[in-house]
Design a protein around this motif. Sequence first.
Motif, PDB file in Angstrom:
ATOM      1  N   THR A 169       0.837  -1.200   0.000  1.00 24.31           N
ATOM      2  CA  THR A 169       0.000   0.000   0.000  1.00 24.31           C
ATOM      3  C   THR A 169       0.874   1.253   0.000  1.00 24.31           C
ATOM      4  OG1 THR A 169      -1.749  -1.185   1.172  1.00 24.31           O
ATOM      5  CG2 THR A 169      -1.839   1.227   1.238  1.00 24.31           C
ATOM      6  N   SER A 170       1.931   1.251   0.808  1.00 23.86           N
ATOM      7  CA  SER A 170       2.827   2.411   0.848  1.00 23.86           C
ATOM      8  C   SER A 170       3.526   2.588  -0.503  1.00 23.86           C
ATOM      9  CB  SER A 170       3.844   2.287   1.982  1.00 23.86           C
ATOM     10  OG  SER A 170       4.749   1.240   1.744  1.00 23.86           O
ATOM     11  N   LEU A 171       3.851   1.487  -1.172  1.00 19.91           N
ATOM     12  CA  LEU A 171       4.463   1.593  -2.498  1.00 19.91           C
ATOM     13  C   LEU A 171       3.477   2.177  -3.513  1.00 19.91           C
ATOM     14  CD1 LEU A 171       6.521  -1.716  -2.912  1.00 19.91           C
ATOM     15  CD2 LEU A 171       7.373   0.584  -2.439  1.00 19.91           C
ATOM     16  N   LEU A 172       2.229   1.747  -3.430  1.00 17.36           N
ATOM     17  CA  LEU A 172       1.227   2.285  -4.352  1.00 17.36           C
ATOM     18  C   LEU A 172       1.028   3.784  -4.131  1.00 17.36           C
ATOM     19  CD1 LEU A 172      -1.390  -0.621  -4.304  1.00 17.36           C
ATOM     20  CD2 LEU A 172       0.130   0.024  -6.194  1.00 17.36           C
ATOM     21  N   LEU A 173       1.008   4.206  -2.875  1.00 19.21           N
ATOM     22  CA  LEU A 173       0.869   5.634  -2.576  1.00 19.21           C
ATOM     23  C   LEU A 173       2.088   6.411  -3.064  1.00 19.21           C
ATOM     24  CD1 LEU A 173      -0.743   5.477   0.972  1.00 19.21           C
ATOM     25  CD2 LEU A 173      -1.834   6.176  -1.175  1.00 19.21           C
ATOM     26  N   LYS A 174       3.270   5.851  -2.817  1.00 13.46           N
ATOM     27  CA  LYS A 174       4.503   6.498  -3.275  1.00 13.46           C
ATOM     28  C   LYS A 174       4.538   6.523  -4.803  1.00 13.46           C
ATOM     29  CE  LYS A 174       9.349   6.577  -1.953  1.00 13.46           C
ATOM     30  NZ  LYS A 174       9.314   7.934  -1.439  1.00 13.46           N
ATOM     31  N   GLY A 175       4.036   5.473  -5.432  1.00 15.49           N
ATOM     32  CA  GLY A 175       3.957   5.430  -6.892  1.00 15.49           C
ATOM     33  C   GLY A 175       3.004   6.477  -7.442  1.00 15.49           C
ATOM     34  N   ALA A 176       1.864   6.655  -6.783  1.00 16.18           N
ATOM     35  CA  ALA A 176       0.912   7.688  -7.209  1.00 16.18           C
ATOM     36  C   ALA A 176       1.554   9.072  -7.089  1.00 16.18           C
ATOM     37  CB  ALA A 176      -0.360   7.610  -6.372  1.00 16.18           C
ATOM     38  N   PHE A 177       2.277   9.295  -6.005  1.00 10.68           N
ATOM     39  CA  PHE A 177       2.960  10.576  -5.822  1.00 10.68           C
ATOM     40  C   PHE A 177       4.029  10.770  -6.894  1.00 10.68           C
ATOM     41  CE2 PHE A 177       6.074  13.398  -3.778  1.00 10.68           C
ATOM     42  CZ  PHE A 177       5.256  14.494  -3.558  1.00 10.68           C
ATOM     43  N   SER A 178       4.729   9.704  -7.263  1.00  4.33           N
ATOM     44  CA  SER A 178       5.763   9.842  -8.293  1.00  4.33           C
ATOM     45  C   SER A 178       5.138  10.153  -9.655  1.00  4.33           C
ATOM     46  CB  SER A 178       6.654   8.602  -8.356  1.00  4.33           C
ATOM     47  OG  SER A 178       5.949   7.492  -8.840  1.00  4.33           O
ATOM     48  N   LEU A 179       3.953   9.631  -9.924  1.00  5.87           N
ATOM     49  CA  LEU A 179       3.264   9.980 -11.169  1.00  5.87           C
ATOM     50  C   LEU A 179       2.845  11.458 -11.158  1.00  5.87           C
ATOM     51  CD1 LEU A 179       1.076   6.785 -11.727  1.00  5.87           C
ATOM     52  CD2 LEU A 179       3.173   7.458 -12.948  1.00  5.87           C
ATOM     53  N   LEU A 180       2.460  11.959  -9.986  1.00 10.28           N
ATOM     54  CA  LEU A 180       2.152  13.384  -9.862  1.00 10.28           C
ATOM     55  C   LEU A 180       3.404  14.230 -10.085  1.00 10.28           C
ATOM     56  CD1 LEU A 180      -0.303  13.460  -6.828  1.00 10.28           C
ATOM     57  CD2 LEU A 180      -0.833  13.847  -9.252  1.00 10.28           C
ATOM     58  N   GLU A 181       4.563  13.737  -9.625  1.00 10.86           N
ATOM     59  CA  GLU A 181       5.819  14.449  -9.874  1.00 10.86           C
ATOM     60  C   GLU A 181       6.105  14.527 -11.373  1.00 10.86           C
ATOM     61  OE1 GLU A 181       9.002  13.949  -6.371  1.00 10.86           O
ATOM     62  OE2 GLU A 181       8.437  12.059  -7.329  1.00 10.86           O
ATOM     63  N   ILE A 182       5.862  13.434 -12.076  1.00  6.52           N
ATOM     64  CA  ILE A 182       6.079  13.426 -13.529  1.00  6.52           C
ATOM     65  C   ILE A 182       5.153  14.440 -14.196  1.00  6.52           C
ATOM     66  CG2 ILE A 182       5.835  12.044 -15.633  1.00  6.52           C
ATOM     67  CD1 ILE A 182       6.734   9.608 -13.890  1.00  6.52           C
ATOM     68  N   ALA A 183       3.882  14.436 -13.809  1.00  6.58           N
ATOM     69  CA  ALA A 183       2.928  15.402 -14.371  1.00  6.58           C
ATOM     70  C   ALA A 183       3.355  16.832 -14.034  1.00  6.58           C
ATOM     71  CB  ALA A 183       1.520  15.124 -13.840  1.00  6.58           C
ATOM     72  N   GLY A 184       3.801  17.053 -12.805  1.00 10.04           N
ATOM     73  CA  GLY A 184       4.276  18.377 -12.410  1.00 10.04           C
ATOM     74  C   GLY A 184       5.500  18.793 -13.196  1.00 10.04           C
ATOM     75  N   GLY A 185       6.387  17.851 -13.467  1.00 14.40           N
ATOM     76  CA  GLY A 185       7.580  18.143 -14.265  1.00 14.40           C
ATOM     77  C   GLY A 185       7.223  18.534 -15.684  1.00 14.40           C
ATOM     78  N   ILE A 186       6.257  17.839 -16.262  1.00 18.89           N
ATOM     79  CA  ILE A 186       5.814  18.177 -17.622  1.00 18.89           C
ATOM     80  C   ILE A 186       5.188  19.570 -17.617  1.00 18.89           C
ATOM     81  CG2 ILE A 186       4.146  17.579 -19.433  1.00 18.89           C
ATOM     82  CD1 ILE A 186       4.684  14.592 -18.621  1.00 18.89           C
ATOM     83  N   LEU A 187       4.334  19.829 -16.629  1.00 18.71           N
ATOM     84  CA  LEU A 187       3.717  21.159 -16.530  1.00 18.71           C
ATOM     85  C   LEU A 187       4.766  22.245 -16.319  1.00 18.71           C
ATOM     86  CD1 LEU A 187       0.498  20.525 -14.416  1.00 18.71           C
ATOM     87  CD2 LEU A 187       0.643  21.210 -16.814  1.00 18.71           C
ATOM     88  N   ALA A 188       5.734  21.975 -15.451  1.00 16.91           N
ATOM     89  CA  ALA A 188       6.774  22.969 -15.171  1.00 16.91           C
ATOM     90  C   ALA A 188       7.578  23.297 -16.424  1.00 16.91           C
ATOM     91  CB  ALA A 188       7.712  22.472 -14.068  1.00 16.91           C
ATOM     92  N   TYR A 189       7.736  22.330 -17.299  1.00 22.15           N
ATOM     93  CA  TYR A 189       8.497  22.573 -18.520  1.00 22.15           C
ATOM     94  C   TYR A 189       7.710  23.403 -19.530  1.00 22.15           C
ATOM     95  CZ  TYR A 189      11.598  21.864 -22.441  1.00 22.15           C
ATOM     96  OH  TYR A 189      12.445  22.071 -23.488  1.00 22.15           O
ATOM     97  N   PHE A 190       6.397  23.130 -19.631  1.00 16.90           N
ATOM     98  CA  PHE A 190       5.610  23.754 -20.685  1.00 16.90           C
ATOM     99  C   PHE A 190       4.856  25.018 -20.269  1.00 16.90           C
ATOM    100  CE2 PHE A 190       6.045  19.424 -22.410  1.00 16.90           C
ATOM    101  CZ  PHE A 190       6.635  19.756 -23.606  1.00 16.90           C
ATOM    102  N   VAL A 191       4.675  25.233 -18.971  1.00 20.44           N
ATOM    103  CA  VAL A 191       3.948  26.415 -18.521  1.00 20.44           C
ATOM    104  C   VAL A 191       4.891  27.618 -18.554  1.00 20.44           C
ATOM    105  CG1 VAL A 191       2.828  27.485 -16.523  1.00 20.44           C
ATOM    106  CG2 VAL A 191       2.324  25.117 -17.109  1.00 20.44           C
ATOM    107  N   SER A 192       4.447  28.701 -19.168  1.00 24.60           N
ATOM    108  CA  SER A 192       5.300  29.890 -19.262  1.00 24.60           C
ATOM    109  C   SER A 192       5.319  30.623 -17.922  1.00 24.60           C
ATOM    110  CB  SER A 192       4.788  30.830 -20.364  1.00 24.60           C
ATOM    111  OG  SER A 192       3.567  31.416 -19.956  1.00 24.60           O
TER     112      SER A 192
END
Length: 174
Positions: free
Chosen positions: A27-50
């Motif tokens: 369960t802790s791995l799944l939660l950490k995995g969900a957070f890591s997917l949010l980090e990836i989404a945040g990284g993509i947004l951080a790159y493309f948002v002016s």
Amino acid sequence: MPTVANMDSTRRPIALDEKTFRLLFRTSLLLKGAFSLLEIAGGILAYFVSQEYLLRLVTMITQEELTEDPRDFVAQFLVQSAQQLSVSAQHFAAFYLLSHGSIKTALIAGLLRERLWYYPLSMLVFGIFVAYQLFRFQVTHSLWLMALTILDIVIIAMTWHEYRFLRRRMRTTS
């Protein structure tokens, strides 16, 4: 082998059986995995948002608060941070979030598949993340960062326990 999780009011150990521990670990791995997917989404947004869009967004979010209290610390901090964000800092944040999230996602996927060699690798990489987070804590004094670091240390300990369990199980079935 039961793990002692807590003591009840009579000071007797309350055992956490292996099945429950393994469920908690997954369960802790799944939660950490969900957070890591949010980090990836945040990284993509951080790159493309002016920077302009980010400043408009922060201004819109903080406008009401600053109207009520022009000295609001959090609102002022957010606006100043958005104003001072350089393109290179934005690209670094994007790179950091994308790489950190991607590495964690790959490691967690290997741990969830119970690939034995992922366990020592994950503990090493998570340990490097903890060391970096402790360094950053010295600079930022962020309580959220310290909470994340403590959680990562708990995950490392759980990963070590699970690794030992799987190695024992493999030896007895061989």
